[in-house]
Scaffold this active site. Sequence first.
Site, PDB file in Angstrom:
ATOM      1  CD  GLU A 103     -32.826  15.993  -0.180  1.00  0.00           C
ATOM      2  OE1 GLU A 103     -31.827  15.534  -0.298  1.00  0.00           O
ATOM      3  OE2 GLU A 103     -33.491  16.308   0.796  1.00  0.00           O
ATOM      4  CE  LYS A 162     -31.729   8.311   7.007  1.00  0.00           C
ATOM      5  NZ  LYS A 162     -30.303   8.135   6.849  1.00  0.00           N
ATOM      6  CG  ASN A 205     -29.249   8.745  10.378  1.00  0.00           C
ATOM      7  OD1 ASN A 205     -30.150   8.217   9.423  1.00  0.00           O
ATOM      8  ND2 ASN A 205     -28.300   9.467   9.801  1.00  0.00           N
ATOM      9  CG  HIS A 239     -32.376  12.837   4.329  1.00  0.00           C
ATOM     10  ND1 HIS A 239     -30.967  13.119   3.943  1.00  0.00           N
ATOM     11  CD2 HIS A 239     -32.931  13.705   3.452  1.00  0.00           C
ATOM     12  CE1 HIS A 239     -30.695  13.744   3.117  1.00  0.00           C
ATOM     13  NE2 HIS A 239     -32.044  14.332   2.745  1.00  0.00           N
ATOM     14  CE1 TYR A 278     -29.503  10.047   1.628  1.00  0.00           C
ATOM     15  CE2 TYR A 278     -30.698   8.035   1.160  1.00  0.00           C
ATOM     16  CZ  TYR A 278     -30.432   8.933   1.906  1.00  0.00           C
ATOM     17  OH  TYR A 278     -31.038   9.339   3.325  1.00  0.00           O
TER      18      TYR A 278
HETATM   19  P1  CMP Z   1     -28.590  11.175   5.600  1.00  0.00           P
HETATM   20  O1  CMP Z   1     -28.713  12.398   6.174  1.00  0.00           O
HETATM   21  O2  CMP Z   1     -29.726  10.401   5.226  1.00  0.00           O
HETATM   22  O3  CMP Z   1     -27.539  11.356   4.337  1.00  0.00           O
HETATM   23  C1  CMP Z   1     -26.774  10.072   3.773  1.00  0.00           C
HETATM   24  C2  CMP Z   1     -26.707   8.884   4.757  1.00  0.00           C
HETATM   25  O4  CMP Z   1     -25.870   7.974   4.666  1.00  0.00           O
HETATM   26  C3  CMP Z   1     -26.778   9.200   6.305  1.00  0.00           C
HETATM   27  O5  CMP Z   1     -27.836  10.157   6.686  1.00  0.00           O
HETATM   28  C4  CMP Z   1     -26.438   8.075   7.199  1.00  0.00           C
HETATM   29  O6  CMP Z   1     -27.488   7.495   7.522  1.00  0.00           O
HETATM   30  C5  CMP Z   1     -25.712   7.137   5.989  1.00  0.00           C
HETATM   31  N1  CMP Z   1     -24.348   6.829   6.360  1.00  0.00           N
HETATM   32  C6  CMP Z   1     -23.861   5.551   6.507  1.00  0.00           C
HETATM   33  N2  CMP Z   1     -22.724   5.650   6.741  1.00  0.00           N
HETATM   34  C7  CMP Z   1     -22.371   7.095   6.764  1.00  0.00           C
HETATM   35  C8  CMP Z   1     -20.924   7.522   6.755  1.00  0.00           C
HETATM   36  N3  CMP Z   1     -19.846   6.959   7.059  1.00  0.00           N
HETATM   37  N4  CMP Z   1     -20.864   8.794   6.742  1.00  0.00           N
HETATM   38  C9  CMP Z   1     -22.117   9.607   6.352  1.00  0.00           C
HETATM   39  N5  CMP Z   1     -23.369   8.891   6.293  1.00  0.00           N
HETATM   40  C10 CMP Z   1     -23.454   7.611   6.388  1.00  0.00           C
END
Ligand code: CMP
Length: 138
Positions: free
Chosen positions: A126, A9, A112, A115, A49
């Site tokens: 994907e 990311k 974070n 992904h 997404y």
């Molecule tokens: P990712 O695995 O990329 O999939 C969806 C993303 O949404 C997740 O990682 C997080 O970075 C982001 N996200 C932000 N807020 C939330 C939340 N409350 N719950 C889950 N995903 C979240």
Amino acid sequence: MQQTLLMLKPDAVEGKRIGRILARLEEAGFLIRRLKMVRLNPQEAQAFYRVHEGKPFLDKLVAYMSSGPICAVVLERDDAVAELRRVVGATDPAEAAEGTLRKDFGLDKGHNAVHASDALETAREEIAFFGLTLAREA
Ligand code: CMP
């Protein structure tokens, strides 16, 4: 052998953590099969997404994921989808297990670091989303 998709990311790219994250994955037994750095526009981030359509965090997620370059990586090993999920750790770095990528490189739930595809079918979709499915081996 199975393939899955990892996305580094914007926080990982901007924070100069690509090299360390990829090294950790190679050490964990993954082979890097394909790799591409791109900047998604908001429409593309929304499409990637789309499974989160209607979730309260979607708008922020789309804005963030289109805010800077990301790196899409196809990783291969046995049981790649489940193994990558294990190495990546929980969504929220504060809740991720010791030794996971999100624990070590994530900043918060939104930022974070990485992904990972959540299932084999999602991985196929994907990988195709990023045009990383090649007829001919790289
Ligand atoms: P990712 O695995 O990329 O999939 C969806 C993303 O949404 C997740 O990682 C997080 O970075 C982001 N996200 C932000 N807020 C939330 C939340 N409350 N719950 C889950 N995903 C979240």
